[in-house]
Design an enzyme around this catalytic site. Structure first.
Site, PDB file in Angstrom:
ATOM      1  CB  ALA A   1      -0.947  -0.003   1.192  1.00 26.55           C
ATOM      2  CB  THR A   2       4.219   2.104   1.318  1.00 30.74           C
ATOM      3  OG1 THR A   2       3.910   1.770   2.670  1.00 30.74           O
ATOM      4  CG2 THR A   2       5.155   3.304   1.290  1.00 30.74           C
TER       5      THR A   2
ATOM      6  CD  GLN B   1      -5.070  -1.272   9.045  1.00 31.59           C
ATOM      7  OE1 GLN B   1      -5.673  -2.272   9.433  1.00 31.59           O
ATOM      8  NE2 GLN B   1      -3.792  -1.075   9.306  1.00 31.59           N
TER       9      GLN B   1
ATOM     10  CG  HIS C   1       1.478  -6.744   5.268  1.00 31.93           C
ATOM     11  ND1 HIS C   1       1.585  -6.345   6.579  1.00 31.93           N
ATOM     12  CD2 HIS C   1       1.688  -5.637   4.522  1.00 31.93           C
ATOM     13  CE1 HIS C   1       1.873  -5.046   6.613  1.00 31.93           C
ATOM     14  NE2 HIS C   1       1.931  -4.601   5.365  1.00 31.93           N
TER      15      HIS C   1
ATOM     16  CB  THR D   1      10.165  -9.700 -12.794  1.00 33.18           C
ATOM     17  OG1 THR D   1      11.145  -9.409 -13.788  1.00 33.18           O
ATOM     18  CG2 THR D   1       9.652 -11.119 -12.967  1.00 33.18           C
TER      19      THR D   1
ATOM     20  CB  CYS E   1       4.969   3.258  10.394  1.00 30.32           C
ATOM     21  SG  CYS E   1       3.568   2.324   9.825  1.00 30.32           S
TER      22      CYS E   1
HETATM   23  C1  LIG Z   1      -0.232  -0.807   6.591  1.00 32.45           C
HETATM   24  C2  LIG Z   1      -0.743   0.409   5.938  1.00 32.45           C
HETATM   25  C3  LIG Z   1      -0.080   1.001   4.861  1.00 32.45           C
HETATM   26  C4  LIG Z   1       1.242   0.481   4.355  1.00 32.45           C
HETATM   27  O1  LIG Z   1       1.058  -0.705   3.650  1.00 32.45           O
HETATM   28  P1  LIG Z   1       2.315  -1.589   3.200  1.00 32.45           P
HETATM   29  O2  LIG Z   1       1.701  -2.619   2.344  1.00 32.45           O
HETATM   30  O3  LIG Z   1       2.912  -2.119   4.457  1.00 32.45           O
HETATM   31  O4  LIG Z   1       3.245  -0.698   2.451  1.00 32.45           O
HETATM   32  C5  LIG Z   1      -0.643   2.109   4.274  1.00 32.45           C
HETATM   33  N1  LIG Z   1      -1.804   2.613   4.718  1.00 32.45           N
HETATM   34  C6  LIG Z   1      -2.464   2.085   5.752  1.00 32.45           C
HETATM   35  C7  LIG Z   1      -3.761   2.672   6.174  1.00 32.45           C
HETATM   36  C8  LIG Z   1      -1.962   0.969   6.402  1.00 32.45           C
HETATM   37  O5  LIG Z   1      -2.623   0.454   7.432  1.00 32.45           O
END
Ligand SMILES: *Cc1c(COP(=O)(O)O)cnc(C)c1O
Length: 388
Positions: free
Chosen positions: A74-75, A182, A204, A243, A329
């Protein structure tokens, strides 16, 4: 003591479901081909698996497979959405609207864009964490190109009114991005019904593997333009080179499929556990619920605790329960949570908070143990403070 602490940190990450691991395994060793290779069976197998996974993911959110761009999580999806839209639309406007309680993976790309000359509005939230839609509508101007509002908050679980936000954005001709890291597989998400133009996902947090996620990018009404942020082999229709990570993609789809199939029953079960935990804390004095108890992720309970030191409390709980205060984080930093501060909590209450993230494998017995342990720790820390 060989017993490991009870895991109650489902907003940080989740253990992988065994069924997900099983689905992934053949793609590490037997069917290890590069999905972009079309000259032999190894490539075909991998490509078929990716195609199937992409269809599953698209279907779950009512999108088409071409609208799914795989990313590392998600980042990266947030970065691609925000910077990619900014770069593609800057000639039409340089104003972006987001919210003070967003994840750092939204706030930091926005702050970066400010250094390039973009203007960003960070909307405040109401005391329960919900966005004031009137404030949103007022903030939209001629120069606005993008609104980014998360679906579910990673600290307090609050669910923003996505369909209403989508309606406002579309009526003003502004793109709507949502970070649904989330929310996916926890609440129904329909990009058509909610008028979402871009949506960030990750595996994850839903019992899938780390290192895989996706960005949904609308292709019709409107067709969203996106400047790629990673260039190379031109995978994902040029939107994200590199890839494709077949095992992770297969695992992501499997996790989503399982999550979606059990969503309703699991929500009910999690809400029961949350009520059980809250009923233990509620009679205590000086305990404040952060967020909104019902308009929230069912597995989230975030509490501020008066008269204790936050780090001392976490330290006392460590052997029994694995959880965090605020987000994983930022838990390394000593600054109070920006989310709790945005709710209007003072520094002590923003510091002394516990974020319970109840997940798929937690039981009522575990909740009982955690509640008792936390209450005992709070009482003894308060007692010690009095004696000083
Ligand atoms: C965990 C999270 C992210 C980051 O996701 P990753 O897949 O770990 O990069 C971004 N936004 C929210 C709201 C999250 O809970």
């Amino acid at each position: 003591m060989s017993q490991r602490p009870i895991y109650l940190d489902a907003h940080a990450t989740t253990p992988m479901d065994e069924r997900v691991l099983e689905a992934m395994l053949p793609y590490f060793t037997e069917s290890f081909g590069n999905p972009s290779t079309n000259t032999h069976v190894y490539g075909w197998e991998a490509s078929a698996a990716v195609k199937q996974a992409r269809e599953t993911i698209a279907e779950t959110i009512n999108a088409t497979p071409e609208e799914i761009v795989f990313t590392s999580g998600a980042t990266e999806a947030n970065n691609l959405a925000i910077k990619g839209v900014a770069e593609a639309y800057f000639s039409q406007g340089k104003h972006i609207i987001t919210v003070a309680t967003e994840h750092r993976a939204v706030l930091d790309p926005c702050a970066y864009l400010e250094t390039l000359g973009f203007e960003v509005t960070y909307l405040p939230v109401q005391p329960d964490g919900l966005l004031d839609l009137e404030k949103l509508e007022k903030a939209i101007g001629e120069d606005t190109i993008l609104v980014s509002v998360m679906a579910a908050n990673n600290e307090i679980g609050v669910l923003q009114p996505l369909a209403e936000i989508g309606e406002i954005c579309h009526s003003h001709g502004v793109l709507f991005h949502t970070d649904a890291a989330q929310a996916i597989a926890k609440i129904p998400l329909d990009v058509a019904e909610m008028k979402i133009d871009l949506m960030s996902l990750t595996a994850h947090k839903i019992y899938g593997p780390k290192g895989i996620g996706a960005l949904y990018v609308r292709r019709r009404d409107p067709r969203v333009k996106l400047a790629s942020q990673i260039q190379g082999g031109g995978q994902e229709r040029g939107r994200r080179s590199g890839t494709l990570y077949t095992p992770q993609i297969v695992g992501f789809a499997k996790a989503l499929e399982i999550g979606a199939s059990m969503m309703e029953a699991e929500s009910e079960r999690l809400f029961k556990l949350k009520k059980q935990l809250w009923s233990m804390f509620e009679p205590l004095e000086g305990i404040y619920l952060n967020g909104n108890f019902t308009r929230s992720l069912q597995g989230n309970l975030n509490l501020s605790i008066e008269g204790v030191n936050g780090s001392a409390l976490l330290l006392a709980l460590q052997p029994v329960v694995a959880l965090s205060s605020g987000s994983a984080c930022s838990s390394q930093s000593t600054a109070p949570s920006h989310v709790l501060t945005a709710l209007g909590r003072d520094e002590q209450l923003a510091h002394a908070s516990l974020r319970f993230g109840i997940g798929r494998f937690n039981t009522p017995e575990e909740i009982e143990t955690v509640g008792k342990t936390a209450i005992a720790a709070i009482n003894s820390l308060r007692q010690a403070n009095k004696l000083q």
